[in-house]
Design an enzyme around this catalytic site. Structure first.
Site, PDB file in Angstrom:
ATOM      1  N   GLY A   8      -1.941  -1.301   7.743  1.00  0.00           N
ATOM      2  CA  GLY A   8      -2.336  -2.546   7.073  1.00  0.00           C
ATOM      3  C   GLY A   8      -2.070  -3.753   7.955  1.00  0.00           C
ATOM      4  O   GLY A   8      -1.748  -4.856   7.482  1.00  0.00           O
ATOM      5  N   LEU A  10      -3.799  -5.809   9.636  1.00  0.00           N
ATOM      6  CA  LEU A  10      -4.636  -7.016   9.667  1.00  0.00           C
ATOM      7  C   LEU A  10      -4.431  -7.891   8.434  1.00  0.00           C
ATOM      8  O   LEU A  10      -5.162  -8.847   8.202  1.00  0.00           O
ATOM      9  CB  LEU A  10      -6.113  -6.634   9.809  1.00  0.00           C
ATOM     10  CG  LEU A  10      -6.461  -5.818  11.058  1.00  0.00           C
ATOM     11  CD1 LEU A  10      -7.962  -5.579  11.144  1.00  0.00           C
ATOM     12  CD2 LEU A  10      -5.966  -6.499  12.339  1.00  0.00           C
ATOM     13  N   GLY A  11      -3.423  -7.554   7.630  1.00  0.00           N
ATOM     14  CA  GLY A  11      -3.160  -8.329   6.422  1.00  0.00           C
ATOM     15  C   GLY A  11      -2.304  -9.556   6.692  1.00  0.00           C
ATOM     16  O   GLY A  11      -2.012  -9.898   7.843  1.00  0.00           O
ATOM     17  N   GLN A  12      -1.887 -10.207   5.609  1.00  0.00           N
ATOM     18  CA  GLN A  12      -1.122 -11.455   5.728  1.00  0.00           C
ATOM     19  C   GLN A  12       0.156 -11.246   6.543  1.00  0.00           C
ATOM     20  O   GLN A  12       0.475 -12.048   7.420  1.00  0.00           O
ATOM     21  CB  GLN A  12      -0.785 -12.007   4.331  1.00  0.00           C
ATOM     22  CG  GLN A  12      -0.182 -13.405   4.379  1.00  0.00           C
ATOM     23  CD  GLN A  12       0.406 -13.864   3.054  1.00  0.00           C
ATOM     24  OE1 GLN A  12       0.477 -13.096   2.079  1.00  0.00           O
ATOM     25  NE2 GLN A  12       0.846 -15.102   3.003  1.00  0.00           N
ATOM     26  N   ASP A  54      -6.917   4.841   7.669  1.00  0.00           N
ATOM     27  CA  ASP A  54      -6.720   4.754   6.221  1.00  0.00           C
ATOM     28  C   ASP A  54      -5.473   5.579   5.910  1.00  0.00           C
ATOM     29  O   ASP A  54      -5.414   6.759   6.278  1.00  0.00           O
ATOM     30  CB  ASP A  54      -7.960   5.322   5.489  1.00  0.00           C
ATOM     31  CG  ASP A  54      -7.886   5.080   4.000  1.00  0.00           C
ATOM     32  OD1 ASP A  54      -6.808   5.315   3.406  1.00  0.00           O
ATOM     33  OD2 ASP A  54      -8.890   4.646   3.421  1.00  0.00           O
ATOM     34  N   ILE A  55      -4.486   4.959   5.265  1.00  0.00           N
ATOM     35  CA  ILE A  55      -3.197   5.659   5.084  1.00  0.00           C
ATOM     36  C   ILE A  55      -3.312   6.874   4.160  1.00  0.00           C
ATOM     37  O   ILE A  55      -2.381   7.664   4.073  1.00  0.00           O
ATOM     38  CB  ILE A  55      -2.059   4.731   4.593  1.00  0.00           C
ATOM     39  CG1 ILE A  55      -2.429   4.008   3.292  1.00  0.00           C
ATOM     40  CG2 ILE A  55      -1.676   3.744   5.676  1.00  0.00           C
ATOM     41  CD1 ILE A  55      -1.232   3.331   2.629  1.00  0.00           C
ATOM     42  N   TYR A 143       0.308  -2.595  -9.977  1.00  0.00           N
ATOM     43  CA  TYR A 143       0.976  -2.897  -8.703  1.00  0.00           C
ATOM     44  C   TYR A 143       2.496  -2.718  -8.850  1.00  0.00           C
ATOM     45  O   TYR A 143       3.143  -2.069  -8.021  1.00  0.00           O
ATOM     46  CB  TYR A 143       0.630  -4.334  -8.311  1.00  0.00           C
ATOM     47  CG  TYR A 143       1.286  -4.877  -7.069  1.00  0.00           C
ATOM     48  CD1 TYR A 143       1.066  -4.312  -5.813  1.00  0.00           C
ATOM     49  CD2 TYR A 143       2.108  -6.013  -7.136  1.00  0.00           C
ATOM     50  CE1 TYR A 143       1.650  -4.853  -4.666  1.00  0.00           C
ATOM     51  CE2 TYR A 143       2.681  -6.555  -5.999  1.00  0.00           C
ATOM     52  CZ  TYR A 143       2.453  -5.971  -4.763  1.00  0.00           C
ATOM     53  OH  TYR A 143       3.025  -6.512  -3.633  1.00  0.00           O
ATOM     54  N   LYS A 147       5.173  -0.132  -7.109  1.00  0.00           N
ATOM     55  CA  LYS A 147       6.307  -0.635  -6.326  1.00  0.00           C
ATOM     56  C   LYS A 147       7.615   0.017  -6.786  1.00  0.00           C
ATOM     57  O   LYS A 147       8.432   0.410  -5.958  1.00  0.00           O
ATOM     58  CB  LYS A 147       6.384  -2.165  -6.390  1.00  0.00           C
ATOM     59  CG  LYS A 147       5.294  -2.859  -5.578  1.00  0.00           C
ATOM     60  CD  LYS A 147       5.376  -2.510  -4.104  1.00  0.00           C
ATOM     61  CE  LYS A 147       4.278  -3.083  -3.260  1.00  0.00           C
ATOM     62  NZ  LYS A 147       4.244  -2.535  -1.900  1.00  0.00           N
TER      63      LYS A 147
HETATM   64  P1  NAD Z   1      -2.618  -7.828   2.551  1.00  0.00           P
HETATM   65  O1  NAD Z   1      -3.443  -7.526   1.362  1.00  0.00           O
HETATM   66  O2  NAD Z   1      -2.730  -9.160   3.172  1.00  0.00           O
HETATM   67  O3  NAD Z   1      -2.898  -6.751   3.693  1.00  0.00           O
HETATM   68  C1  NAD Z   1      -3.005  -5.384   3.421  1.00  0.00           C
HETATM   69  C2  NAD Z   1      -3.833  -4.759   4.537  1.00  0.00           C
HETATM   70  O4  NAD Z   1      -3.938  -3.364   4.243  1.00  0.00           O
HETATM   71  C3  NAD Z   1      -5.246  -5.321   4.637  1.00  0.00           C
HETATM   72  O5  NAD Z   1      -5.534  -5.653   5.978  1.00  0.00           O
HETATM   73  C4  NAD Z   1      -6.135  -4.169   4.151  1.00  0.00           C
HETATM   74  O6  NAD Z   1      -7.373  -4.111   4.840  1.00  0.00           O
HETATM   75  C5  NAD Z   1      -5.275  -2.960   4.508  1.00  0.00           C
HETATM   76  N1  NAD Z   1      -5.547  -1.770   3.685  1.00  0.00           N
HETATM   77  C6  NAD Z   1      -5.849  -1.698   2.366  1.00  0.00           C
HETATM   78  N2  NAD Z   1      -5.999  -0.422   1.995  1.00  0.00           N
HETATM   79  C7  NAD Z   1      -5.766   0.330   3.092  1.00  0.00           C
HETATM   80  C8  NAD Z   1      -5.733   1.719   3.347  1.00  0.00           C
HETATM   81  N3  NAD Z   1      -6.031   2.604   2.387  1.00  0.00           N
HETATM   82  N4  NAD Z   1      -5.403   2.154   4.583  1.00  0.00           N
HETATM   83  C9  NAD Z   1      -5.148   1.274   5.572  1.00  0.00           C
HETATM   84  N5  NAD Z   1      -5.203  -0.057   5.415  1.00  0.00           N
HETATM   85  C10 NAD Z   1      -5.478  -0.516   4.181  1.00  0.00           C
HETATM   86  O7  NAD Z   1      -1.101  -7.501   2.178  1.00  0.00           O
HETATM   87  P2  NAD Z   1       0.228  -8.163   2.761  1.00  0.00           P
HETATM   88  O8  NAD Z   1       0.441  -9.423   2.025  1.00  0.00           O
HETATM   89  O9  NAD Z   1       0.214  -8.154   4.206  1.00  0.00           O
HETATM   90  O10 NAD Z   1       1.304  -7.133   2.181  1.00  0.00           O
HETATM   91  C11 NAD Z   1       1.827  -6.073   2.920  1.00  0.00           C
HETATM   92  C12 NAD Z   1       2.863  -5.359   2.083  1.00  0.00           C
HETATM   93  O11 NAD Z   1       3.876  -6.286   1.668  1.00  0.00           O
HETATM   94  C13 NAD Z   1       2.336  -4.727   0.792  1.00  0.00           C
HETATM   95  O12 NAD Z   1       3.034  -3.546   0.521  1.00  0.00           O
HETATM   96  C14 NAD Z   1       2.673  -5.757  -0.264  1.00  0.00           C
HETATM   97  O13 NAD Z   1       2.802  -5.173  -1.531  1.00  0.00           O
HETATM   98  C15 NAD Z   1       3.989  -6.269   0.249  1.00  0.00           C
HETATM   99  N6  NAD Z   1       4.282  -7.606  -0.282  1.00  0.00           N
HETATM  100  C16 NAD Z   1       3.560  -8.686   0.109  1.00  0.00           C
HETATM  101  C17 NAD Z   1       3.853  -9.923  -0.435  1.00  0.00           C
HETATM  102  C18 NAD Z   1       3.088 -11.156  -0.053  1.00  0.00           C
HETATM  103  O14 NAD Z   1       3.298 -12.219  -0.650  1.00  0.00           O
HETATM  104  N7  NAD Z   1       2.215 -11.100   0.940  1.00  0.00           N
HETATM  105  C19 NAD Z   1       4.892 -10.043  -1.373  1.00  0.00           C
HETATM  106  C20 NAD Z   1       5.579  -8.914  -1.769  1.00  0.00           C
HETATM  107  C21 NAD Z   1       5.288  -7.700  -1.195  1.00  0.00           C
HETATM  108  N1  SER Z   2       2.526 -11.892  -3.308  1.00  0.00           N
HETATM  109  C1  SER Z   2       2.481 -10.659  -4.037  1.00  0.00           C
HETATM  110  C2  SER Z   2       1.510 -10.744  -5.152  1.00  0.00           C
HETATM  111  O1  SER Z   2       1.371 -11.828  -5.700  1.00  0.00           O
HETATM  112  C3  SER Z   2       3.851 -10.310  -4.576  1.00  0.00           C
HETATM  113  O2  SER Z   2       4.039  -8.964  -4.375  1.00  0.00           O
HETATM  114  O3  SER Z   2       0.928  -9.758  -5.488  1.00  0.00           O
END
Ligand code: NAD
Ligand code: SER
Length: 317
Positions: A8, A10-12, A54-55, A143, A147
């Site tokens: 993942g 490319l995510g945030q 893809d995980i 979700y 978790k």
């Molecule tokens: P995001 O949605 O920005 O990024 C997730 C990435 O995973 C995306 O690039 C998406 O293309 C990729 N993805 C989705 N399904 C996939 C799959 N089957 N195989 C491979 N890649 C896949 O999420 P994030 O904000 O970067 O969050 C990362 C982790 O941190 C998550 O577990 C999320 O629950 C956790 N988290 C994030 C936040 C937040 O505020 N950003 C807060 C609490 C927890």
């Molecule tokens: N930022 C995340 C959400 O709102 C918290 O896990 O889903």
């Protein structure tokens, strides 16, 4: 030497974490993976290995782990809270079956695994103020269900097989590089973009709704610090409460007003995301993270606001 595979990526979080890890451990030692390629990540693609993954595909994951001699996986691929309510079946499939694959590979290959949990692991019956590390967890979203189940599964793999699993419960994360991927706390990112562009923001979260938050540099540091912490000192391992601040929409708006006096906020509440926000804590107690591995965030609300606005002014020029 760490050889890290990030899912993942490319995510945030991943898009910034990969660059930090490459700086720290060497470009070739950090393999970024994502289900699909996305625009706007040229620096990440060009600075080190990138693979499509893809995980849910265990075979391909094993192939990459062997190809790059991986000894650490950071599993960030997931569906977040708001998208999870729109697509609960996908949320379960990716968050649980994907995590199960990563755990099995971590067990088989004796790999360290970091997986983030969330404030979403709590629910309406959890104590709202100073939410303790160990408390009632009955979330009301898919979700959140994934978790809590993930936290317990990661603990199980450590206790049953000795797999080195680690994780934190992130609050809402605020950053300027990559937009958030469909969560409830996303408003606290969008508000800064709109403050720069239009000096006005319409919030989908109602006034008075408090949620824990953190600026991305503190979140990235937390991941690295927990991964590098002495495992013998960790009592909780997989679900450390961590937080840096807790605020309502009007409080973040007041912080922005200190730097952009004309800024205004109004409200068009989205009932789905409001119900999710109402089910989460108002403020976490992160004493265990501070005591067990020295968690110590640097940014409060105003310091974050100043930096976000400066960085976004540059970015949106
Ligand atoms: P995001 O949605 O920005 O990024 C997730 C990435 O995973 C995306 O690039 C998406 O293309 C990729 N993805 C989705 N399904 C996939 C799959 N089957 N195989 C491979 N890649 C896949 O999420 P994030 O904000 O970067 O969050 C990362 C982790 O941190 C998550 O577990 C999320 O629950 C956790 N988290 C994030 C936040 C937040 O505020 N950003 C807060 C609490 C927890
Ligand atoms: N930022 C995340 C959400 O709102 C918290 O896990 O889903």
């Amino acid at each position: 030497m760490r050889k890290i595979l990030v899912t993942g990526a490319l995510g945030q979080i991943g898009s910034e974490l990969v660059m930090l890890l490459r700086e720290k451990y060497g470009n070739e030692n950090v393999v970024a993976t994502n289900r699909s390629k996305k625009e706007g990540h040229d620096e990440l693609y060009n600075s080190g290995p990138f693979e499509l993954l893809d995980i849910r595909d265990k075979e391909k994951t094993v192939e990459l782990v062997e190809k790059y001699e991986i000894n650490t996986i950071i599993n960030l691929a997931a569906i977040l809270s708001a998208v999870g309510e729109a697509r609960p079946q996908d949320c379960w499939d990716i968050n649980m079956n994907g995590l199960y694959n990563m755990l099995e590979i971590a067990r088989e290959k004796e790999i360290m695994l970091f997986t983030p949990s969330s404030i979403a692991a709590f629910g309406p019956s959890t104590p709202k103020e100073k939410t303790p590390q160990d408390t009632i967890q009955r979330p009301s979203t898919m979700y959140g269900v994934t978790k809590v189940a993930g936290e317990i599964l990661c603990d199980y793999y450590y206790q049953r097989f000795g797999t080195d699993t680690r994780g934190v419960r992130f609050p809402g994360l605020i950053s300027y590089e990559t937009l958030p991927g469909g969560g409830t706390t996303d408003y606290a990112v969008h508000i800064y973009y709109e403050a720069i562009k239009n000096k006005k923001y319409t919030s989908f979260i109602a006034p008075g709704t408090k949620m824990d938050m953190m600026y991305m540099p503190d979140a990235l540091e937390a991941i690295v610090d927990l991964m590098e912490a002495d495992g013998d000192k960790l009592v909780h391992r997989n679900a450390f409460n961590i937080t840096a601040m807790s605020f309502t929409p009007e409080e973040i708006a007041a912080s922005i007003k200190k730097f952009i006096p004309e800024f205004e906020i109004d409200y068009e509440v989205d009932p789905v995301r409001q119900a999710i926000a109402d089910s989460w804590p108002d403020s976490l107690d992160d004493t265990c993270a501070r005591e067990e591995w020295g968690f110590n965030p640097k940014y409060d609300l105003d310091k974050m606001t100043e930096d976000m606005l400066n960085k976004l002014r540059e970015k949106l020029k």
